[in-house]
Design a protein around this motif. Structure first.
Motif, mmCIF file in Angstrom:
data_model
loop_
_atom_site.group_PDB
_atom_site.id
_atom_site.type_symbol
_atom_site.label_atom_id
_atom_site.label_comp_id
_atom_site.label_asym_id
_atom_site.label_seq_id
_atom_site.Cartn_x
_atom_site.Cartn_y
_atom_site.Cartn_z
ATOM 1 N N UNK A 142 -13.371 -4.010 -14.917
ATOM 2 C CA UNK A 142 -13.272 -4.492 -13.668
ATOM 3 C C UNK A 142 -11.841 -5.826 -13.775
ATOM 4 N N UNK A 143 -12.628 -7.060 -13.790
ATOM 5 C CA UNK A 143 -12.739 -8.051 -14.288
ATOM 6 C C UNK A 143 -11.069 -8.569 -14.912
ATOM 7 N N UNK A 144 -10.658 -7.721 -15.920
ATOM 8 C CA UNK A 144 -9.180 -7.485 -16.674
ATOM 9 C C UNK A 144 -8.484 -6.383 -15.930
ATOM 10 N N UNK A 145 -9.244 -5.794 -15.214
ATOM 11 C CA UNK A 145 -8.329 -4.549 -14.067
ATOM 12 C C UNK A 145 -7.499 -5.677 -13.508
ATOM 13 N N UNK A 146 -8.363 -6.147 -12.683
ATOM 14 C CA UNK A 146 -7.885 -6.824 -11.602
ATOM 15 C C UNK A 146 -7.326 -7.915 -11.786
ATOM 16 N N UNK A 187 -0.029 -13.526 -8.919
ATOM 17 C CA UNK A 187 -1.135 -14.572 -7.441
ATOM 18 C C UNK A 187 -2.202 -14.644 -8.711
ATOM 19 N N UNK A 188 -2.992 -15.888 -8.146
ATOM 20 C CA UNK A 188 -4.181 -16.865 -9.226
ATOM 21 C C UNK A 188 -5.634 -14.957 -9.233
ATOM 22 N N UNK A 189 -5.624 -15.611 -10.679
ATOM 23 C CA UNK A 189 -6.996 -14.718 -11.159
ATOM 24 C C UNK A 189 -8.387 -15.051 -9.897
ATOM 25 N N UNK A 210 -9.249 -7.354 -6.838
ATOM 26 C CA UNK A 210 -7.867 -6.903 -7.000
ATOM 27 C C UNK A 210 -6.948 -7.013 -5.461
ATOM 28 N N UNK A 211 -7.816 -7.506 -4.307
ATOM 29 C CA UNK A 211 -7.168 -7.719 -3.092
ATOM 30 C C UNK A 211 -7.656 -9.376 -1.951
ATOM 31 N N UNK A 212 -8.630 -9.392 -2.852
ATOM 32 C CA UNK A 212 -8.940 -10.778 -1.827
ATOM 33 C C UNK A 212 -8.498 -12.480 -2.438
ATOM 34 N N UNK A 213 -7.962 -13.415 -1.529
ATOM 35 C CA UNK A 213 -7.575 -14.584 -2.736
ATOM 36 C C UNK A 213 -7.910 -15.664 -2.632
ATOM 37 N N UNK A 225 5.329 -10.899 -20.340
ATOM 38 C CA UNK A 225 6.791 -11.012 -19.622
ATOM 39 C C UNK A 225 5.851 -10.397 -17.942
ATOM 40 N N UNK A 226 6.364 -10.265 -16.633
ATOM 41 C CA UNK A 226 5.535 -11.045 -15.820
ATOM 42 C C UNK A 226 5.821 -10.062 -15.259
#
Ligand code: ACO
Length: 436
Positions: A176-180, A189-191, A208-211, A132-133
């Motif tokens: 870290x990749x999975x946590x983010x 937001x996209x991975x 975490x914070x860049x897009x 679920x989202x």
């Protein structure tokens, strides 16, 4: 602190139980309490009883030492305060995994190896879509880390030390990749892909914070250092609930990624890793320093199950050495971000002051633990509270996998199989339903 030299003590523990006498061997650790070897009791029809493992050493380990009375924490012999002041998370990971600090070449090679494994299999993204989202990121993390076992099962022979090392590299690199991913999924937001030119902490902040819409920003060095310290301070803590869970699951020979998922599940609870989330919620509930006495009174009231979150520890009966570093880091971060008058931080400082002068907390030796300040730092950085335990899991992963590796490499490994004090019905005859 004096270091003891022998393993098997010349002394014996004498036990008399129901007319039988037992002479039990005693072992000396290099530091810490002696240990009475009760293994021979099971053959004699007697068990020891220790719910919560308060007085039980469940294994032998060379990784981390805690002296709770004196507020000392050592990773492989090095005090946490010195590591926090002079080292960094990658070095601490190397230390925990290998037993020694790396030289520059070893450290560079280690970091390069970790960077080699930061991406997750593209198929992993599809796992997230099954949640679920609005699922709690810890729920997602338990599932996704467990799912790593599906990707690295057949190629992994846990009896092979090199295979075990690669599993450790993969876990430390991918957490870290999975946590983010857990975070980005929860906010729609996209991975983000890892950016390997950045440091371990810097890369996590980036994911975490860049897009994808903008150029990646250079992480603020104060925030990057604070994040690295949070990782370092949470990296290991000997046989706590989650580490013991990883050892227990691993003792059956289970896949290490599945064992780490078990550790994540154990960490989630508010009495363990969930405490930093609970601290921030509690400080928000308190709202204003004028309300503190009311909450302190509730914590002391036997008829109220409210506890001061971030206070107390099974092992520390003194100030948690990690909480001291966290407090300093909290000052640094809030100053850098221009919110030195943060209401939550003010409440935390005042709560700590009042509790430390209160007879109840003094008598029960209840001091702030690592989680008391970490949540305030994470919140100031902009990390939502439901991600706090995820960050704890990310940091602790290296401890879990180091303990798992130590255990699997021990030729005396036996499956963990505790016994019980049975107080249920004695044997009785089955009664058919028509006659009940
Ligand atoms: N607030 C008020 N009273 C407390 C607190 C607290 N935070 N912690 C313990 N006490 C009291 C208990 O009521 C008990 O009193 P009693 O002897 O009169 O019955 C006594 O102190 C001993 O407490 P226990 O629960 O028996 O201690 P235990 O070692 O089993 O629990 C724990 C340790 C779970 C950490 C406990 O102190 C607690 O719940 N703290 C709050 C949650 C927290 O901060 N957890 C994070 C731990 S650190 C970590 O996991 C990273």
């Amino acid at each position: 602190m004096s270091e003891k030299s022998t393993q098997l003590s010349p002394e014996k523990a004498l036990l008399e139980a129901k007319g039988k006498n037992y002479k039990l061997p005693i072992y000396d650790g290099t530091l810490g309490p002696d240990v009475i070897d009760v293994r021979s009791l099971s053959g004699a029809g007697t068990f020891t009883y220790d719910p919560g493992f308060v007085s039980t050493a469940a294994c032998e380990s060379k990784i981390t030492f805690i002296d709770g009375e004196n507020g000392i924490l050592l990773y492989r012999g090095y005090p946490i305060s010195e590591l926090a002041a002079h080292s960094d998370y990658m070095e601490v990971c190397y230390l925990l995994m290998n037993g020694e600090l790396p030289n520059q070449t070893e450290k560079d090679t280690f970091i390069a190896t970790i960077k080699n494994h930061t991406m997750v299999h593209d198929q992993m993204a599809t796992f997230f879509k099954g949640f679920r989202r609005d699922a709690h990121p810890m729920a997602i993390m338990v599932g996704v880390v467990g799912a790593l076992s599906a990707f690295y099962h057949d190629s992994l022979d846990i009896k092979n030390p090199e295979h075990r090392e690669i599993a450790a590299f993969r876990l430390v690199a991918k957490m870290p990749t999975i946590a983010a991913m857990c975070y980005n999924y929860s906010i729609g937001l996209p991975f983000m892909f890892p950016l390997n030119r950045l440091s371990y902490a810097g890369n996590f902040i980036h994911m975490m914070f860049d897009t994808p819409c903008d150029e990646p920003r250079e992480p603020n060095p104060v925030i990057e250092k604070a994040m690295d310290r949070i990782f370092m301070l949470h990296a290991d803590h000997e046989q706590n609930a989650s580490t013991s869970t990883v050892r227990m699951a691993g003792s059956s020979g289970a896949n290490p990624f599945a064992c780490i998922a078990a550790g994540i599940a154990a960490l989630w609870g508010p009495a363990h890793g969930g405490a930093n989330e609970a601290v921030v919620n509690m400080l928000e509930d308190i709202g204003d320093v004028s309300n503190i006495p009311k909450y302190v009174a509730r914590a002391k009231d036997k008829d109220d199950d409210f506890r001061l979150m971030g206070f107390g520890h099974r092992v520390y009966k003194n100030y948690d050495p990690r909480a001291k570093v966290m407090r300093e880091t909290c000052h640094e971060v809030l100053k850098e971000l221009g919110n030195g008058n943060d209401r939550l931080f003010e409440t935390a400082l005042e709560l700590e002051r009042i509790a430390l002068e209160d007879e109840y907390f003094i008598a029960k030796k209840l001091y702030p633990n690592v989680d008391f300040y970490s949540g305030i730092i994470l919140r100031a950085i902009g990390i939502p509270s439901n991600m706090f335990t995820v960050i704890f899991a990310l940091s602790r992963c290296v401890g879990w996998i180091s303990h798992w590796n130590e255990m699997i490499g021990d030729p005396q490994l036996r499956i963990a199989r505790p016994r019980q004090l049975y107080t249920g019905p004695v044997q009785r005859e089955y009664v058919p339903i028509t006659k009940r």
